[in-house]
Design a protein around this motif. Structure first.
Motif, PDB file in Angstrom:
ATOM      1  N   ASP A 168     -17.682 -35.459 -47.016  1.00  0.00           N
ATOM      2  CA  ASP A 168     -16.418 -34.753 -47.186  1.00  0.00           C
ATOM      3  C   ASP A 168     -15.369 -35.797 -47.531  1.00  0.00           C
ATOM      4  O   ASP A 168     -14.993 -36.613 -46.684  1.00  0.00           O
ATOM      5  CB  ASP A 168     -16.033 -33.994 -45.918  1.00  0.00           C
ATOM      6  N   PHE A 219     -10.289 -31.042 -51.606  1.00  0.00           N
ATOM      7  CA  PHE A 219      -9.994 -29.617 -51.745  1.00  0.00           C
ATOM      8  C   PHE A 219      -9.431 -29.390 -53.150  1.00  0.00           C
ATOM      9  O   PHE A 219      -9.182 -30.347 -53.878  1.00  0.00           O
ATOM     10  CB  PHE A 219      -8.976 -29.154 -50.693  1.00  0.00           C
ATOM     11  N   THR A 220      -9.265 -28.131 -53.520  1.00  0.00           N
ATOM     12  CA  THR A 220      -8.722 -27.809 -54.843  1.00  0.00           C
ATOM     13  C   THR A 220      -7.336 -27.193 -54.686  1.00  0.00           C
ATOM     14  O   THR A 220      -7.214 -26.075 -54.177  1.00  0.00           O
ATOM     15  CB  THR A 220      -9.649 -26.826 -55.594  1.00  0.00           C
ATOM     16  N   LYS A 273      -6.651 -20.357 -59.523  1.00  0.00           N
ATOM     17  CA  LYS A 273      -7.917 -20.101 -60.201  1.00  0.00           C
ATOM     18  C   LYS A 273      -7.788 -20.136 -61.715  1.00  0.00           C
ATOM     19  O   LYS A 273      -8.704 -20.575 -62.412  1.00  0.00           O
ATOM     20  CB  LYS A 273      -8.490 -18.758 -59.741  1.00  0.00           C
ATOM     21  N   LEU A 291      -8.126 -23.604 -62.979  1.00  0.00           N
ATOM     22  CA  LEU A 291      -9.511 -24.074 -62.945  1.00  0.00           C
ATOM     23  C   LEU A 291     -10.307 -23.515 -64.118  1.00  0.00           C
ATOM     24  O   LEU A 291     -11.164 -24.206 -64.676  1.00  0.00           O
ATOM     25  CB  LEU A 291     -10.167 -23.670 -61.616  1.00  0.00           C
ATOM     26  N   SER A 339     -12.806 -32.222 -65.666  1.00  0.00           N
ATOM     27  CA  SER A 339     -13.302 -32.140 -64.297  1.00  0.00           C
ATOM     28  C   SER A 339     -12.161 -31.791 -63.342  1.00  0.00           C
ATOM     29  O   SER A 339     -11.034 -32.253 -63.514  1.00  0.00           O
ATOM     30  CB  SER A 339     -13.961 -33.452 -63.872  1.00  0.00           C
ATOM     31  N   ASP A 340     -12.466 -30.976 -62.342  1.00  0.00           N
ATOM     32  CA  ASP A 340     -11.476 -30.608 -61.328  1.00  0.00           C
ATOM     33  C   ASP A 340     -11.916 -31.205 -59.984  1.00  0.00           C
ATOM     34  O   ASP A 340     -13.015 -31.755 -59.878  1.00  0.00           O
ATOM     35  CB  ASP A 340     -11.337 -29.086 -61.243  1.00  0.00           C
ATOM     36  N   ASP A 399     -13.104 -30.007 -57.280  1.00  0.00           N
ATOM     37  CA  ASP A 399     -14.381 -29.518 -56.749  1.00  0.00           C
ATOM     38  C   ASP A 399     -15.575 -30.166 -57.442  1.00  0.00           C
ATOM     39  O   ASP A 399     -16.649 -30.288 -56.849  1.00  0.00           O
ATOM     40  CB  ASP A 399     -14.476 -28.000 -56.909  1.00  0.00           C
ATOM     41  N   LEU A 413     -16.363 -33.340 -55.648  1.00  0.00           N
ATOM     42  CA  LEU A 413     -16.691 -33.014 -54.262  1.00  0.00           C
ATOM     43  C   LEU A 413     -18.120 -32.494 -54.165  1.00  0.00           C
ATOM     44  O   LEU A 413     -18.861 -32.850 -53.239  1.00  0.00           O
ATOM     45  CB  LEU A 413     -15.714 -31.965 -53.721  1.00  0.00           C
ATOM     46  N   HIS A 414     -18.534 -31.683 -55.145  1.00  0.00           N
ATOM     47  CA  HIS A 414     -19.913 -31.192 -55.164  1.00  0.00           C
ATOM     48  C   HIS A 414     -20.899 -32.352 -55.331  1.00  0.00           C
ATOM     49  O   HIS A 414     -22.015 -32.303 -54.809  1.00  0.00           O
ATOM     50  CB  HIS A 414     -20.102 -30.169 -56.290  1.00  0.00           C
ATOM     51  N   ARG A 437     -21.726 -33.877 -52.136  1.00  0.00           N
ATOM     52  CA  ARG A 437     -22.572 -33.014 -51.308  1.00  0.00           C
ATOM     53  C   ARG A 437     -23.969 -32.831 -51.895  1.00  0.00           C
ATOM     54  O   ARG A 437     -24.900 -32.481 -51.197  1.00  0.00           O
ATOM     55  CB  ARG A 437     -21.883 -31.659 -51.116  1.00  0.00           C
ATOM     56  N   ASN A 467     -23.214 -33.629 -61.257  1.00  0.00           N
ATOM     57  CA  ASN A 467     -21.795 -33.938 -61.478  1.00  0.00           C
ATOM     58  C   ASN A 467     -21.492 -35.435 -61.359  1.00  0.00           C
ATOM     59  O   ASN A 467     -20.730 -35.872 -60.496  1.00  0.00           O
ATOM     60  CB  ASN A 467     -20.921 -33.149 -60.497  1.00  0.00           C
TER      61      ASN A 467
END
Length: 233
Positions: A130, A183-184, A188, A191, A200-201, A203, A206-207, A210, A215
């Protein structure tokens, strides 16, 4: 500013770039605190560990050394900057820098995930599943040196406009902090526009933290889509 940078001494350049990199680090820290107050989705601020502070300090130091090295190359004629570029040239140079650096960083990022390199260095960055804004600076010194060196080498290959270099550095900082903010903050519709333009945003990266197999791009999603490493919806 450009005339001043040309006229200063090595010690003055070193002090300037060190102060600039410290300000960038402090700016990321303050942005993290402000985001927690302004956005309910933002991660709650936590105290940085001694290891995080050590690695972030090393990154600042290495970024300073890289900046001074680029300044010296410029001073000695190995790196040239276009100081009289037209608006179309500035736009073209900026786009070229973004696409070239994005491709180079994508390739390096894939190399960083090879088992031998990952277990030696890149795992330090991925201890943060995170992310937070400080995570941008938490990396192995060798990675900071590699990324910074490639940036300076890229500048020696073409006389980019001064404005394009400044714009790219600001974009690089934005994408780095946004990618690690955890976080974003965008609505929406924003995005959707970013996705349509292959930008790229927050998220997106962040993905990656994880699921490390997807990505791997930085500024755009272009190379992940081409090389089939983009996360499937």
């Amino acid at each position: 500013m450009i005339d001043w940078l040309w006229s200063i001494s090595l010690s003055q350049a070193s002090a300037f770039f060190f102060a600039l990199n410290i300000l960038i680090l402090l700016g990321a820290f303050l942005a993290e605190q402000m985001a927690a107050r302004l956005f309910t989705a933002a991660p709650r601020p936590t105290k940085a560990s001694p290891a995080e502070l050590l690695l972030a300090s090393a990154t600042v130091t290495i970024n300073t050394v890289i900046s001074v090295a680029g300044w010296l190359l410029w001073q000695h004629g190995y790196l040239h900057l276009n100081r009289s570029a037209t608006a179309p040239t500035v736009l073209g140079d900026t786009l070229l820098l973004v696409l070239v650096m994005d491709l180079v960083l994508y390739v390096l990022h894939r190399i960083a995930h090879l088992r031998w390199f990952y277990n030696w260095a890149h795992y330090l960055h991925h201890e943060h599943r995170d992310t937070r804004m400080l995570t941008l600076f938490v990396m192995h010194p060798l990675e900071a040196l590699g990324f910074g060196s490639l940036w300076v080498i890229t500048l020696t290959l073409h006389a980019f406009s001064v404005e394009a270099v400044v714009i790219f550095l600001q974009l690089n900082l934005y994408f780095g902090i946004a990618a690690h903010c955890g976080f974003t903050p965008y609505p929406k519709w924003t995005l959707r526009v970013m996705s349509a333009l292959c930008i790229s945003d927050p998220d997106f990266h962040l993905h990656h933290h994880r699921d490390e197999t997807v990505n791997l791009g930085f500024y755009t999603t272009i190379w992940d889509k081409i090389f089939k490493t983009a996360m499937r919806p």
